[in-house]
Design a protein around this motif. Structure first.
Motif, PDB file in Angstrom:
ATOM      1  N   GLY A  42       0.824  -0.798   0.172  1.00 49.29           N
ATOM      2  CA  GLY A  42       0.665   0.156  -0.597  1.00 49.29           C
ATOM      3  C   GLY A  42       0.462   1.646  -0.204  1.00 49.29           C
ATOM      4  N   GLU A  43       0.273   2.224  -0.100  1.00 44.47           N
ATOM      5  CA  GLU A  43       1.388   3.758  -0.959  1.00 44.47           C
ATOM      6  C   GLU A  43       1.546   4.560   1.007  1.00 44.47           C
ATOM      7  OE1 GLU A  43      -1.542   7.079  -2.477  1.00 44.47           O
ATOM      8  OE2 GLU A  43      -2.967   6.285  -1.036  1.00 44.47           O
ATOM      9  N   LYS A  44       0.965   3.179   2.039  1.00 48.26           N
ATOM     10  CA  LYS A  44       1.634   3.767   3.247  1.00 48.26           C
ATOM     11  C   LYS A  44       1.946   3.299   3.507  1.00 48.26           C
ATOM     12  CE  LYS A  44      -2.469   6.915   3.904  1.00 48.26           C
ATOM     13  NZ  LYS A  44      -3.253   7.450   5.785  1.00 48.26           N
ATOM     14  N   ALA A  45       2.659   2.070   2.924  1.00 49.77           N
ATOM     15  CA  ALA A  45       4.021   0.988   3.955  1.00 49.77           C
ATOM     16  C   ALA A  45       5.458   1.793   3.725  1.00 49.77           C
ATOM     17  CB  ALA A  45       3.568  -0.363   3.673  1.00 49.77           C
ATOM     18  N   GLY A  46       5.880   2.176   4.278  1.00 44.81           N
ATOM     19  CA  GLY A  46       7.127   2.226   3.965  1.00 44.81           C
ATOM     20  C   GLY A  46       8.297   1.416   4.869  1.00 44.81           C
ATOM     21  N   GLY A  47       9.419   1.510   3.890  1.00 45.51           N
ATOM     22  CA  GLY A  47      10.617   0.664   4.609  1.00 45.51           C
ATOM     23  C   GLY A  47      10.609  -0.808   4.143  1.00 45.51           C
ATOM     24  N   LEU A  48      10.165  -1.108   3.330  1.00 39.94           N
ATOM     25  CA  LEU A  48      10.002  -2.113   2.829  1.00 39.94           C
ATOM     26  C   LEU A  48      11.468  -2.695   2.435  1.00 39.94           C
ATOM     27  CD1 LEU A  48       6.487  -2.870   2.633  1.00 39.94           C
ATOM     28  CD2 LEU A  48       7.971  -4.560   4.129  1.00 39.94           C
ATOM     29  N   PHE A  49      11.954  -3.861   2.424  1.00 40.21           N
ATOM     30  CA  PHE A  49      12.507  -3.939   1.292  1.00 40.21           C
ATOM     31  C   PHE A  49      12.778  -6.018   1.292  1.00 40.21           C
ATOM     32  CE2 PHE A  49      16.149  -4.361   5.016  1.00 40.21           C
ATOM     33  CZ  PHE A  49      15.800  -5.214   5.262  1.00 40.21           C
ATOM     34  N   ILE A  50      12.673  -6.469   0.323  1.00 45.01           N
ATOM     35  CA  ILE A  50      13.584  -8.131   0.058  1.00 45.01           C
ATOM     36  C   ILE A  50      14.728  -7.874   1.400  1.00 45.01           C
ATOM     37  CG2 ILE A  50      13.112  -9.913  -1.275  1.00 45.01           C
ATOM     38  CD1 ILE A  50      10.532  -8.264  -1.580  1.00 45.01           C
ATOM     39  N   GLY A  51      14.222  -9.322   1.832  1.00 47.29           N
ATOM     40  CA  GLY A  51      16.069  -9.190   2.556  1.00 47.29           C
ATOM     41  C   GLY A  51      16.339 -10.255   1.498  1.00 47.29           C
ATOM     42  N   SER A  52      17.941  -9.968   1.609  1.00 48.77           N
ATOM     43  CA  SER A  52      19.043 -10.660   0.697  1.00 48.77           C
ATOM     44  C   SER A  52      19.414 -12.272   1.078  1.00 48.77           C
ATOM     45  CB  SER A  52      20.239 -10.149   0.841  1.00 48.77           C
ATOM     46  OG  SER A  52      20.331  -8.794   0.147  1.00 48.77           O
ATOM     47  N   ILE A  53      18.767 -12.420   2.273  1.00 46.20           N
ATOM     48  CA  ILE A  53      19.540 -14.073   2.463  1.00 46.20           C
ATOM     49  C   ILE A  53      18.175 -14.422   2.316  1.00 46.20           C
ATOM     50  CG2 ILE A  53      20.129 -15.502   4.678  1.00 46.20           C
ATOM     51  CD1 ILE A  53      22.044 -13.362   3.616  1.00 46.20           C
ATOM     52  N   PHE A  54      17.044 -14.320   2.658  1.00 45.37           N
ATOM     53  CA  PHE A  54      16.011 -15.445   2.434  1.00 45.37           C
ATOM     54  C   PHE A  54      15.003 -15.198   1.887  1.00 45.37           C
ATOM     55  CE2 PHE A  54      17.419 -15.540   7.218  1.00 45.37           C
ATOM     56  CZ  PHE A  54      17.751 -16.883   6.752  1.00 45.37           C
ATOM     57  N   GLY A  55      14.993 -13.788   0.890  1.00 41.18           N
ATOM     58  CA  GLY A  55      14.700 -13.690  -0.149  1.00 41.18           C
ATOM     59  C   GLY A  55      12.740 -13.259   0.184  1.00 41.18           C
ATOM     60  N   TRP A  56      12.526 -12.502   1.434  1.00 44.30           N
ATOM     61  CA  TRP A  56      11.126 -12.154   1.591  1.00 44.30           C
ATOM     62  C   TRP A  56      11.581 -10.912   2.567  1.00 44.30           C
ATOM     63  CZ3 TRP A  56       7.041 -12.500   5.408  1.00 44.30           C
ATOM     64  CH2 TRP A  56       6.153 -13.420   5.191  1.00 44.30           C
ATOM     65  N   PRO A  57       9.944 -10.162   2.193  1.00 49.18           N
ATOM     66  CA  PRO A  57      10.277  -9.104   2.953  1.00 49.18           C
ATOM     67  C   PRO A  57      10.380  -8.700   4.342  1.00 49.18           C
ATOM     68  CG  PRO A  57       7.648  -9.317   1.152  1.00 49.18           C
ATOM     69  CD  PRO A  57       8.547 -10.888   1.733  1.00 49.18           C
ATOM     70  N   SER A  58      11.651  -7.865   4.233  1.00 44.98           N
ATOM     71  CA  SER A  58      12.346  -7.771   5.466  1.00 44.98           C
ATOM     72  C   SER A  58      10.271  -6.243   6.544  1.00 44.98           C
ATOM     73  CB  SER A  58      13.547  -7.291   5.437  1.00 44.98           C
ATOM     74  OG  SER A  58      14.138  -6.836   6.498  1.00 44.98           O
ATOM     75  N   PHE A  59      11.060  -7.291   7.809  1.00 45.22           N
ATOM     76  CA  PHE A  59      10.030  -5.880   8.534  1.00 45.22           C
ATOM     77  C   PHE A  59      11.107  -4.590   9.628  1.00 45.22           C
ATOM     78  CE2 PHE A  59       7.545  -9.426   7.799  1.00 45.22           C
ATOM     79  CZ  PHE A  59       6.806  -8.948   6.723  1.00 45.22           C
ATOM     80  N   VAL A  60      12.437  -5.507   9.092  1.00 43.14           N
ATOM     81  CA  VAL A  60      12.961  -3.993  10.541  1.00 43.14           C
ATOM     82  C   VAL A  60      13.057  -3.083   9.930  1.00 43.14           C
ATOM     83  CG1 VAL A  60      14.338  -6.405  10.539  1.00 43.14           C
ATOM     84  CG2 VAL A  60      15.337  -5.006   8.981  1.00 43.14           C
ATOM     85  N   ASN A  61      12.746  -2.158   8.969  1.00 37.97           N
ATOM     86  CA  ASN A  61      12.726  -0.979   8.777  1.00 37.97           C
ATOM     87  C   ASN A  61      11.454  -0.139   8.583  1.00 37.97           C
ATOM     88  OD1 ASN A  61      15.438  -0.922   8.897  1.00 37.97           O
ATOM     89  ND2 ASN A  61      16.072  -1.067   6.456  1.00 37.97           N
ATOM     90  N   ALA A  62      10.256  -1.077   8.148  1.00 39.70           N
ATOM     91  CA  ALA A  62       9.423  -0.762   8.194  1.00 39.70           C
ATOM     92  C   ALA A  62       9.143   0.366   8.738  1.00 39.70           C
ATOM     93  CB  ALA A  62       8.478  -1.909   8.601  1.00 39.70           C
ATOM     94  N   TYR A  63       7.601   1.145   8.599  1.00 40.89           N
ATOM     95  CA  TYR A  63       7.255   2.483   9.078  1.00 40.89           C
ATOM     96  C   TYR A  63       5.782   2.760   8.377  1.00 40.89           C
ATOM     97  CZ  TYR A  63       8.545   5.222   5.435  1.00 40.89           C
ATOM     98  OH  TYR A  63       9.301   6.061   4.268  1.00 40.89           O
ATOM     99  N   VAL A  64       5.222   3.363   9.432  1.00 38.43           N
ATOM    100  CA  VAL A  64       4.038   3.612   8.160  1.00 38.43           C
ATOM    101  C   VAL A  64       3.957   5.349   7.998  1.00 38.43           C
ATOM    102  CG1 VAL A  64       1.165   4.132   8.446  1.00 38.43           C
ATOM    103  CG2 VAL A  64       2.176   1.668   9.684  1.00 38.43           C
ATOM    104  N   LYS A  65       3.772   5.754   6.921  1.00 38.86           N
ATOM    105  CA  LYS A  65       4.118   6.742   6.457  1.00 38.86           C
ATOM    106  C   LYS A  65       2.766   7.611   6.680  1.00 38.86           C
ATOM    107  CE  LYS A  65       5.891   5.618   1.597  1.00 38.86           C
ATOM    108  NZ  LYS A  65       6.360   5.786   0.383  1.00 38.86           N
ATOM    109  N   GLN A  66       2.787   8.485   7.637  1.00 40.41           N
ATOM    110  CA  GLN A  66       2.105   9.506   8.385  1.00 40.41           C
ATOM    111  C   GLN A  66       1.324  10.561   6.917  1.00 40.41           C
ATOM    112  OE1 GLN A  66       1.282   8.818  11.217  1.00 40.41           O
ATOM    113  NE2 GLN A  66       2.728   7.084  10.762  1.00 40.41           N
TER     114      GLN A  66
END
Length: 581
Positions: free
Chosen positions: A557-581
């Motif tokens: 979604g347009e408010k979902a920020g900080g996402l990337f595909i993890g280099s080790i497991f090839g799945w979305p990583s949530f360590v940087n995830a944030y909600v755009k205000q």
């Protein structure tokens, strides 16, 4: 699937190895996917690299609820049992491990200490004795300090035969046997530790092995090293309510429906080099299929504006997303470590020239196009995927992406070869099997497809006595090194009656000796050696046909920020995830 990057006693040497892989945020309007983005990997040598807080994410803000959409429940949440991609990436929210990877989302990874102050000390510089110093200030969700004792207990409970599902590296290495649960009985020894594992003091965890285990710093980045106080061990029920050592804790869990994680106030960001805790909550919502998930986040109504569709964009929606510049900005595309191959049972297909002919005959293009083209799969001609450190591209049987049936016929030299192709009975697998059959029959083979029930497919093909000549396999290593791929898949000394990873059943003494030779070498030299051994395996044994490297395309979604595909497991990583205000 990690390079054998080792820390030497008294100071570590960082290995930096370039490799190529697919990884791209497709925010541009190009119709292509970048399949040659340089990557690098290293092990941290400066203790400061293992300190927190993690570098701030530009534009990130605290607050809000981040939603994660998924069709099925995660198989296990208990850290000692976690082994799925979803579980591995999701566990980072509520569990910490001895080591972990700093991942910039662009393909650059560095192994750092997580609960440990560094990625470990190779005490005698022989990879047999390792020590990890535990950080001060790390705590559980109830405020109790995390010490070496609770980490050791977490590892010890992974020996419990009731707690199946997780990786078994540490258990097998400590026991020096695949039958680790018969070497040390957890149920009878809950107040002690497995042989080779000790806690000299509250801040020190020590491993002692009979053989060199140079990959230990990487193996302990898996969730099996998550700490647990003995009084919080609920056995198999820990799957329902894990006890947090990470930035979030479980506050609600309805299995198969919803999981709610809220901030763990006892998590100290100054001790954590990787994680943030931007959202107030993470909510996993389960049940929607891939198409429904994707359509929901693209529409972005209500909570779905701050959601990610982890199931991936299905092939039928790729054109819709890539054809709209604004929607395409909300799709992340990256290669996974998941490499698919056509395994050849070398005990049934004993003629090397026949196995080589199979390699020439396969039409990779028909398979990858059916999987969504570059947004679902890219052709592969090596056993090692491009995400492997030290990876080198080669093609032992150059036939183009669509195969060379004439060259295959030349190798068959008039021989009549009947092949039984085992395949899962789900629709995508059936389609791939048909494409394999068509390509082989153009080259003169006779192919009979035998469907296998999807829920038992892996069990069947891993049996030594299975009645199939060829079938589609996949392997996604646990760290990006040939050490966690080639010996696992092709060392004949590991063949057993059931549960074989060596599904080709290759048992070549010269190859087995090469595995031993490379594993005994200086870890700094091994990345290049694995690539050379990959080529040797393909040319001299041809135990499989590399097919494709899986690519994941995820919409949000347009408010979902900080996402990337993890280099080790090839799945979305949530360590940087944030909600755009």
């Amino acid at each position: 699937m990690r390079a054998r990057l080792a820390t030497a006693m008294g100071g570590a040497m960082a290995l930096v190895v370039a490799l190529s892989a697919c990884s791209k945020n497709t925010g541009d309007n190009s119709d292509s996917v970048d399949t040659n983005k340089p990557r690098s990997g290293a092990i941290a040598t400066d203790p400061k690299d293992s300190l927190g807080p993690a570098a701030e994410v530009p534009g990130a803000a605290k607050g809000g609820t981040f939603y994660i959409l998924r069709e099925n429940k995660i198989s296990h949440l208990d850290p000692q049992r976690v082994y799925s991609f979803a579980g591995l990436m999701g566990s980072q929210l509520y569990a910490r491990f001895l080591t972990t990877f700093k991942d910039d989302g662009k393909g650059n990874v560095t192994l750092v200490g997580d609960l440990a102050e560094t990625p470990g000390k190779n005490v005698n510089n022989d990879c047999k004795v390792w020590e990890f110093k535990i950080k001060q200030g790390v705590k559980f969700e109830d405020g109790r300090p995390i010490t070496s004792k609770e980490i050791a207990y977490g590892i010890a409970r992974s020996f419990d035969p009731d707690l199946t599902g997780g990786p078994t590296y540490l258990q097998e290495w400590l026991a020096d046997s695949p039958q680790y649960d018969t070497k040390w009985n957890f149920k009878a020894n809950k107040t002690s530790l497995p042989p080779g594992l000790s806690t000299p003091d509250a801040q020190t965890l020590r491993f002692e092995f009979n053989k060199p285990r140079c990959d230990l710093p990487f193996a302990v980045s898996l969730p099996a090293t998550a700490p647990l106080p003995p009084d919080k061990d609920t056995g198999v029920n820990l799957d329902n309510q894990p006890f947090s050592s990470g930035p979030y804790k479980f506050t609600k869990h309805t299995p198969g429906v919803e999981m709610v994680l809220e901030r763990n106030e006892n998590w100290d960001p100054t001790t954590d080099p990787v994680r943030h805790a931007y959202p107030d909550k993470f909510v996993w919502t389960l049940g929607a299929d891939n198409a429904t998930q994707t359509n929901r986040v693209l529409a972005g109504t209500g909570n779905d504006a701050a959601a990610v569709a982890t199931g991936g964009v299905p092939s039928e929606l790729i054109a819709k997303v890539t054809g709209d510049a604004k929607l395409k900005e909300r799709m992340i595309v990256a290669a996974t470590p998941n490499a698919y191959r056509l395994s050849i049972n070398t005990t049934r297909v004993t003629d090397l020239s026949v196995r080589q002919a199979i390699n020439y005959a396969i039409d990779r293009s028909s398979i990858t196009k059916n999987l969504g083209g570059p947004y679902g799969a890219v052709p592969l001609t090596t056993l090692l995927p491009p995400t492997t450190l030290g990876y080198k591209q080669f093609d032992a049987y150059p036939a183009g992406e669509s195969g060379n049936p004439d060259k295959a016929k030349e190798l068959l030299a008039g021989k009549s070869v009947n092949l039984v192709l085992g395949t899962s009975d789900d629709t995508p697998s059936q389609e791939t099997a048909t494409q394999v059959k068509n390509a082989l029959e153009k080259a003169g083979f006779t192919v009979t497809i035998k469907p296998i029930p999807e829920d038992g497919y892996l069990d069947f093909v891993k049996k030594k006595s299975n009645p199939w000549d060829i079938w589609v396999d996949s392997w996604a290593a646990d760290w990006p090194s040939g050490a966690s791929i080639l010996p696992v898949l092709f060392d004949g000394r590991n063949i057993k009656a059931e549960g074989n990873s060596n599904t080709s059943q290759l048992n070549n003494q010269a190859i087995n000796a090469e595995f031993d030779r490379v594993l005994a070498e200086d870890p700094a030299k091994q990345a290049e050696e694995w690539s050379a051994l990959d080529e040797k395996l393909m040319k001299e044994s041809a135990p499989a046909v590399p097919l494709y490297n899986e690519v994941v395309s995820v919409a949000h979604g347009e408010k979902a920020g900080g996402l990337f595909i993890g280099s080790i497991f090839g799945w979305p990583s949530f360590v940087n995830a944030y909600v755009k205000q």
